[in-house]
Write an enzyme that holds these catalytic residues in place. Structure first.
Site, PDB file in Angstrom:
ATOM      1  N   LYS A   1     107.702  18.275  23.285  1.00  0.00           N
ATOM      2  CA  LYS A   1     108.818  18.243  24.321  1.00  0.00           C
ATOM      3  C   LYS A   1     108.136  18.170  25.775  1.00  0.00           C
ATOM      4  O   LYS A   1     108.379  17.383  26.686  1.00  0.00           O
ATOM      5  CB  LYS A   1     109.788  19.351  24.097  1.00  0.00           C
ATOM      6  CG  LYS A   1     110.641  18.927  22.906  1.00  0.00           C
ATOM      7  CD  LYS A   1     111.862  19.746  22.838  1.00  0.00           C
ATOM      8  CE  LYS A   1     112.863  19.201  21.952  1.00  0.00           C
ATOM      9  NZ  LYS A   1     113.417  20.416  20.903  1.00  0.00           N
TER      10      LYS A   1
ATOM     11  N   LYS B   1     111.976  11.114  12.600  1.00  0.00           N
ATOM     12  CA  LYS B   1     113.063  12.201  12.130  1.00  0.00           C
ATOM     13  C   LYS B   1     114.245  12.063  12.584  1.00  0.00           C
ATOM     14  O   LYS B   1     114.415  11.786  13.634  1.00  0.00           O
ATOM     15  CB  LYS B   1     112.414  13.661  12.481  1.00  0.00           C
ATOM     16  CG  LYS B   1     113.483  15.046  11.908  1.00  0.00           C
ATOM     17  CD  LYS B   1     112.929  16.013  12.477  1.00  0.00           C
ATOM     18  CE  LYS B   1     113.452  16.438  13.672  1.00  0.00           C
ATOM     19  NZ  LYS B   1     113.335  17.799  14.382  1.00  0.00           N
TER      20      LYS B   1
ATOM     21  N   LYS C   1     119.373  15.284  16.313  1.00  0.00           N
ATOM     22  CA  LYS C   1     120.921  15.390  17.080  1.00  0.00           C
ATOM     23  C   LYS C   1     120.650  14.706  18.440  1.00  0.00           C
ATOM     24  O   LYS C   1     121.347  14.332  19.112  1.00  0.00           O
ATOM     25  CB  LYS C   1     121.140  16.814  17.309  1.00  0.00           C
ATOM     26  CG  LYS C   1     121.649  17.476  16.084  1.00  0.00           C
ATOM     27  CD  LYS C   1     122.550  18.804  16.306  1.00  0.00           C
ATOM     28  CE  LYS C   1     122.330  19.889  15.348  1.00  0.00           C
ATOM     29  NZ  LYS C   1     121.232  20.783  15.901  1.00  0.00           N
TER      30      LYS C   1
HETATM   31  P1  TYM Z   1     118.134  22.400  14.163  1.00  0.00           P
HETATM   32  O1  TYM Z   1     119.186  22.868  14.934  1.00  0.00           O
HETATM   33  O2  TYM Z   1     117.184  21.372  15.093  1.00  0.00           O
HETATM   34  O3  TYM Z   1     118.271  22.070  12.804  1.00  0.00           O
HETATM   35  C1  TYM Z   1     118.970  22.819  11.993  1.00  0.00           C
HETATM   36  C2  TYM Z   1     118.224  22.534  10.248  1.00  0.00           C
HETATM   37  O4  TYM Z   1     118.533  21.418  10.102  1.00  0.00           O
HETATM   38  C3  TYM Z   1     117.098  20.654   9.693  1.00  0.00           C
HETATM   39  N1  TYM Z   1     116.844  19.344   9.968  1.00  0.00           N
HETATM   40  C4  TYM Z   1     116.577  18.321   9.174  1.00  0.00           C
HETATM   41  N2  TYM Z   1     116.181  18.621   7.829  1.00  0.00           N
HETATM   42  C5  TYM Z   1     115.866  17.300   7.469  1.00  0.00           C
HETATM   43  N3  TYM Z   1     115.798  16.175   7.982  1.00  0.00           N
HETATM   44  C6  TYM Z   1     116.247  15.983   9.258  1.00  0.00           C
HETATM   45  N4  TYM Z   1     116.174  14.941   9.889  1.00  0.00           N
HETATM   46  C7  TYM Z   1     116.565  17.244  10.058  1.00  0.00           C
HETATM   47  N5  TYM Z   1     116.977  17.458  11.289  1.00  0.00           N
HETATM   48  C8  TYM Z   1     117.264  18.938  11.313  1.00  0.00           C
HETATM   49  C9  TYM Z   1     116.367  21.727  10.562  1.00  0.00           C
HETATM   50  O5  TYM Z   1     114.885  21.833   9.906  1.00  0.00           O
HETATM   51  C10 TYM Z   1     116.803  23.071  10.321  1.00  0.00           C
HETATM   52  O6  TYM Z   1     116.755  23.660   9.078  1.00  0.00           O
HETATM   53  N6  TYM Z   1     115.136  26.279  15.504  1.00  0.00           N
HETATM   54  C11 TYM Z   1     116.087  25.824  14.463  1.00  0.00           C
HETATM   55  C12 TYM Z   1     117.272  26.818  14.579  1.00  0.00           C
HETATM   56  C13 TYM Z   1     116.902  28.104  14.437  1.00  0.00           C
HETATM   57  C14 TYM Z   1     116.528  28.732  13.185  1.00  0.00           C
HETATM   58  C15 TYM Z   1     116.563  30.230  13.509  1.00  0.00           C
HETATM   59  C16 TYM Z   1     116.574  28.485  11.939  1.00  0.00           C
HETATM   60  C17 TYM Z   1     117.114  29.220  15.290  1.00  0.00           C
HETATM   61  N7  TYM Z   1     116.531  30.262  14.854  1.00  0.00           N
HETATM   62  C18 TYM Z   1     116.368  31.065  12.499  1.00  0.00           C
HETATM   63  C19 TYM Z   1     116.310  29.300  10.925  1.00  0.00           C
HETATM   64  C20 TYM Z   1     116.057  30.603  11.065  1.00  0.00           C
HETATM   65  C21 TYM Z   1     116.558  24.413  14.870  1.00  0.00           C
HETATM   66  O7  TYM Z   1     116.306  23.986  16.070  1.00  0.00           O
HETATM   67  O8  TYM Z   1     117.273  23.822  13.914  1.00  0.00           O
END
Ligand code: TYM
Length: 334
Positions: A114, A197, A200
């Site tokens: 980023k 990947k 969103k």
């Molecule tokens: P976020 O909001 O980007 O994504 C949420 C979850 O979806 C998974 N994910 C994917 N898995 C497979 N293929 C994809 N294209 C894909 N895009 C997203 C992510 O791996 C995630 O599991 N930092 C985290 C949020 C967070 C979190 C936490 C997670 C904050 N605190 C504590 C676990 C524990 C995030 O941005 O996820």
């Protein structure tokens, strides 16, 4: 014996979750909540690292929670809550930032991506400390496992390092969590750019399948997904990333093995295969979308459910935070 603890979360960074969130995380959460004491948060503090319109952030937070429930997370069984409603998250994040090395935080690949994309002036300090807040989320609940897609693995590893460091400096305080990554679905790719990947925050909408989208629109996106000129429905991640990604989605949503899907479409073209997949996706998303929209019709009830669960979460989180403050020598109020 009491159940092991599970923690995970998603950012309310769009009006809808995308199919990568659903397959890479939510489907696992739904199954795991049966055997774990599960905590699922909508991490709205993390979402503040991107510019947000306040009214939209509130709406996205409710929409994300509604999609968790619509996809099968049961708020009476699992603790489903909004991160900012439990102040301990921000407090522990500060504490953990004091034991995190500057270089260590600088090595996080999501931050590096980023900051190289937007430059240091276009990157806020929150993005830099984002993984520390994530570590605080997980450690507050003494989680044993953290089910995530593989893009979050490095953040869970940092969490483990911080837990071990704190424990060795101040005495055993945190459980050291394990990431849980479903290998075959750990990464769902963009339909138009199948080596990137699905996200969103993708630049183009054409490659992203949204959980809350109109089903006809999702079907159209699948029909237009990038494939290759071979014309054979066959899994080969390197030579055929587009078709392989579609096969992974098909298999994940139907619970079938990839070879059985390849057999079904042997001798048939990509058009047939995509039509079949579109049907699978529409059948899966349709009911989820309807349930989510029904929940959003009664935001007051949704807010009450979230508040109840935030109280449950806070009682666990505050216990951990108290122990942390005490061990570090912060003078507690008598
Ligand atoms: P976020 O909001 O980007 O994504 C949420 C979850 O979806 C998974 N994910 C994917 N898995 C497979 N293929 C994809 N294209 C894909 N895009 C997203 C992510 O791996 C995630 O599991 N930092 C985290 C949020 C967070 C979190 C936490 C997670 C904050 N605190 C504590 C676990 C524990 C995030 O941005 O996820």
């Amino acid at each position: 014996m009491s159940k092991a603890r599970l923690y995970s979360g998603m950012q309310p960074s769009a009006d809808s979750l995308q199919i990568g969130n659903y397959i890479g995380a939510l489907m696992q959460w739904r199954d795991l909540q049966e055997s774990y004491d599960a905590f699922f948060s909508v991490v709205d503090l993390h979402a503040l690292t991107q510019p947000n319109d306040p009214a939209e952030l509130r709406a996205k937070t409710r929409r994300t929670a509604a999609q968790y429930i619509a996809a099968g997370i049961e708020p009476a069984k699992s603790t489903l809550y909004v991160q900012s409603q439990v102040p301990a998250h921000a407090e522990l994040a500060w504490i953990l930032s004091t034991i995190t090395g500057f270089g260590e935080a600088s090595r996080m690949t999501q931050f590096k991506d980023k900051s190289s994309r937007y430059g240091t002036d276009g990157t806020n300090v929150g993005l830099f400390t984002y993984p520390i807040l994530m570590a605080a989320d997980i450690l507050l609940y003494q989680a044993d496992i953290v089910p995530v897609g593989d893009d979050q693995k490095q953040h869970v590893e940092l969490t483990r390092d911080l837990a071990e460091r704190f424990n060795s400096r101040y005495g055993d305080t945190f459980r050291v969590p394990m990431p849980m990554i479903q290998q075959d679905t750990a990464r769902i790719y963009d339909l138009q750019n199948p080596t990137a990947k699905m996200s969103k925050s993708a630049e183009s909408d054409a490659g992203v399948l949204w959980l809350l989208d109109d089903p006809a629109k999702s079907a159209k996106k699948i029909m237009r997904a990038v494939t290759d000129s071979e014309g054979v429905v066959r899994y080969d991640r390197d030579a055929k990333p587009g078709v392989s990604n579609l096969l992974v989605i098909y298999a994940a949503l139907t619970g079938r093995q990839i070879p059985s899907i390849e057999d079904e479409y042997a001798g048939r073209g990509y058009g047939d295969f995509k039509k079949g997949l579109a049907e699978v996706v529409v059948n899966e998303f349709g009911p989820v979308r309807e349930r989510a929209l029904a929940l959003l019709d009664d935001p007051a009830e949704l807010d009450r459910v979230l508040a109840r669960n935030a109280d449950k979460a806070a009682s666990v989180a505050n216990g951990t935070l108290d122990a942390v403050y005490d061990r570090m020598g912060l003078l507690r109020r008598s």
